[in-house]
Design a protein around this motif. Sequence first.
Motif, PDB file in Angstrom:
ATOM      1  N   VAL A 145     -25.840  -4.703  28.480  1.00 25.15           N
ATOM      2  CA  VAL A 145     -27.186  -5.269  28.458  1.00 25.15           C
ATOM      3  C   VAL A 145     -27.474  -5.883  27.101  1.00 25.15           C
ATOM      4  N   ARG A 146     -27.099  -5.171  26.029  1.00 21.33           N
ATOM      5  CA  ARG A 146     -27.326  -5.711  24.679  1.00 21.33           C
ATOM      6  C   ARG A 146     -26.532  -6.985  24.443  1.00 21.33           C
ATOM      7  N   ASN A 147     -25.308  -7.027  24.962  1.00 19.47           N
ATOM      8  CA  ASN A 147     -24.439  -8.193  24.760  1.00 19.47           C
ATOM      9  C   ASN A 147     -24.673  -9.302  25.781  1.00 19.47           C
ATOM     10  N   ARG A 148     -25.544  -9.025  26.765  1.00 18.83           N
ATOM     11  CA  ARG A 148     -25.766  -9.975  27.858  1.00 18.83           C
ATOM     12  C   ARG A 148     -24.440 -10.324  28.544  1.00 18.83           C
ATOM     13  N   SER A 149     -23.667  -9.283  28.862  1.00 17.39           N
ATOM     14  CA  SER A 149     -22.355  -9.483  29.489  1.00 17.39           C
ATOM     15  C   SER A 149     -22.492 -10.166  30.835  1.00 17.39           C
ATOM     16  N   SER A 150     -21.386 -10.718  31.304  1.00 11.67           N
ATOM     17  CA  SER A 150     -21.400 -11.429  32.583  1.00 11.67           C
ATOM     18  C   SER A 150     -21.610 -10.457  33.735  1.00 11.67           C
ATOM     19  N   VAL A 151     -22.131 -10.981  34.816  1.00 10.42           N
ATOM     20  CA  VAL A 151     -22.378 -10.167  35.999  1.00 10.42           C
ATOM     21  C   VAL A 151     -21.079  -9.626  36.567  1.00 10.42           C
ATOM     22  N   ASP A 152     -20.008 -10.416  36.544  1.00  6.93           N
ATOM     23  CA  ASP A 152     -18.727  -9.980  37.114  1.00  6.93           C
ATOM     24  C   ASP A 152     -18.169  -8.766  36.380  1.00  6.93           C
ATOM     25  N   VAL A 153     -18.322  -8.736  35.062  1.00  5.13           N
ATOM     26  CA  VAL A 153     -17.831  -7.591  34.288  1.00  5.13           C
ATOM     27  C   VAL A 153     -18.618  -6.343  34.660  1.00  5.13           C
ATOM     28  N   ALA A 154     -19.922  -6.463  34.733  1.00  6.02           N
ATOM     29  CA  ALA A 154     -20.762  -5.324  35.093  1.00  6.02           C
ATOM     30  C   ALA A 154     -20.466  -4.855  36.517  1.00  6.02           C
ATOM     31  N   LYS A 155     -20.207  -5.806  37.395  1.00  7.74           N
ATOM     32  CA  LYS A 155     -19.916  -5.454  38.786  1.00  7.74           C
ATOM     33  C   LYS A 155     -18.627  -4.644  38.886  1.00  7.74           C
ATOM     34  N   SER A 156     -17.643  -4.988  38.048  1.00  3.89           N
ATOM     35  CA  SER A 156     -16.385  -4.236  38.080  1.00  3.89           C
ATOM     36  C   SER A 156     -16.599  -2.805  37.600  1.00  3.89           C
ATOM     37  N   LEU A 157     -17.526  -2.600  36.660  1.00  2.00           N
ATOM     38  CA  LEU A 157     -17.849  -1.240  36.210  1.00  2.00           C
ATOM     39  C   LEU A 157     -18.472  -0.438  37.341  1.00  2.00           C
TER      40      LEU A 157
END
Length: 471
Positions: A145-157
């Motif tokens: 959230v702090r880094n504004r990571s991509s949705v795909d990376v978060a989805k893999s988590l």
Amino acid sequence: MTYLLGFRNIQKLWRSTPCFELGLATSPVSLFLGVTRNQHRWLCVKTTFPLNSKAINLLVAKTRTLKEENDSSRQVSSDHYFAAGAAKKRAHLNNNLQQRDHAVSRKRGTIEVPTTPLNSEEWDQLKEDFKGKISFEDKVISQMVRNRSSVDVAKSLLAWVAAKNNGIVGYNLLVKYLYLCVYHKETSEVIDVYEIMKAKYKCLETGANSILIRGLIHSDRWREALLRLEEIKKVTIPSKKNYNDCIQGALFHQDVNLAWSLYQELIDHNLIPLLDTLKAFFDFGKHINDDHYSNKLLDILLYLRNNQMFPGESLAHSIKTWFESIPGRQWKGQFTTVQKSGQCSGCGRVLESIHLSPEEYEFLKEKIMRHVIDGGDQYKKTTPQELKRFEKFVNSCPPFDIVIDGLNVAKMVFKNRESQTLLDVVSQLAQQNLRLLVLGRKHMLTPSSQWKKDEMKQVQEQADCFFADNI
């Protein structure tokens, strides 16, 4: 306990099963009770409401897709170990793996989040290297959230967490993933998560509703953002940001009456509208020719004037452009400077003074004494005797230029000694020949590690001081 955007300490979770099949409406739904270091404690209860089959199927499909993507990423090449070009391919593969090794920092449990989606084995390795004391999953999603990571990376988590926890993913993870979807304007993904959340929970807390409002306003289902607003009203007054999002959505979808109705609601709650909210109204007004709408914009200008609110440059541009767009009026705006006398360098007119008349000052003084200093119950902050002592003290002194809240000023710099911080501020202002009043408590005069006697003596030499009792 783990908190996110004001979440309650008992939080519902969404659930799917590791084999990507979900039970009937009576399947257990997990409740998140607490977090102790890296271990979660769960409590399962039976649901009493039917699940949304469409949303559940959607979750199943998404999870299956992620699993297939992860499985495919782990497939080993069928080429022979000694086949031509195999060494070059292995070197290239190792280089890619090194780039995705995410450089875990063992100091203080920090972690560098990945920039590309990971498969299950890679998440396992990353967690094994993590030495932090808090939950690995919460740490990673918060960092995303702090880094504004991509949705795909978060989805893999989330897919990895679901596979490791019998399909259970924590509420915090889901809502923070929703935040990333909203931030990246992934509207279709926002709606998918919204469907999942509606299927699993009868109601959502204010933080999740606020995120959903922002995510829905530019979609075809923008009116459902109003339903989220109504849910917030059941427990508290919506924030000015909530109203701003709904007003922006109404104007975006050309529902002017709804936008003005929401604006009036905001004002009735004594909330100060965001400048972005006002800018949205002026920007919309450039494209319509309606006297009623124009009068409402003039009311906004009066609101700014009466409340001494000063528009930023962006809003000022919008106001200028709106005036110039009014048909038949031939307004011409320009940016100017105001002289110290209050005269405008552009048109030569003098701005109205903000100085109070003697009558206005006495009115303000009486209100401050009654509603702020006295407050209706003197014993909450002071005593009748002390209040009289304070009034006598103030009346015996000439007018002050600046009044300093001694304790709050002293605690502004955590690394400094409190008396030193207060002395620094008082000394700086005293150099400008200003009459100063420092308000504090009597314990500030008692020598201690935070309050040095000689420093407080210097404060008293440069400013008038009033120290109230320690209550």
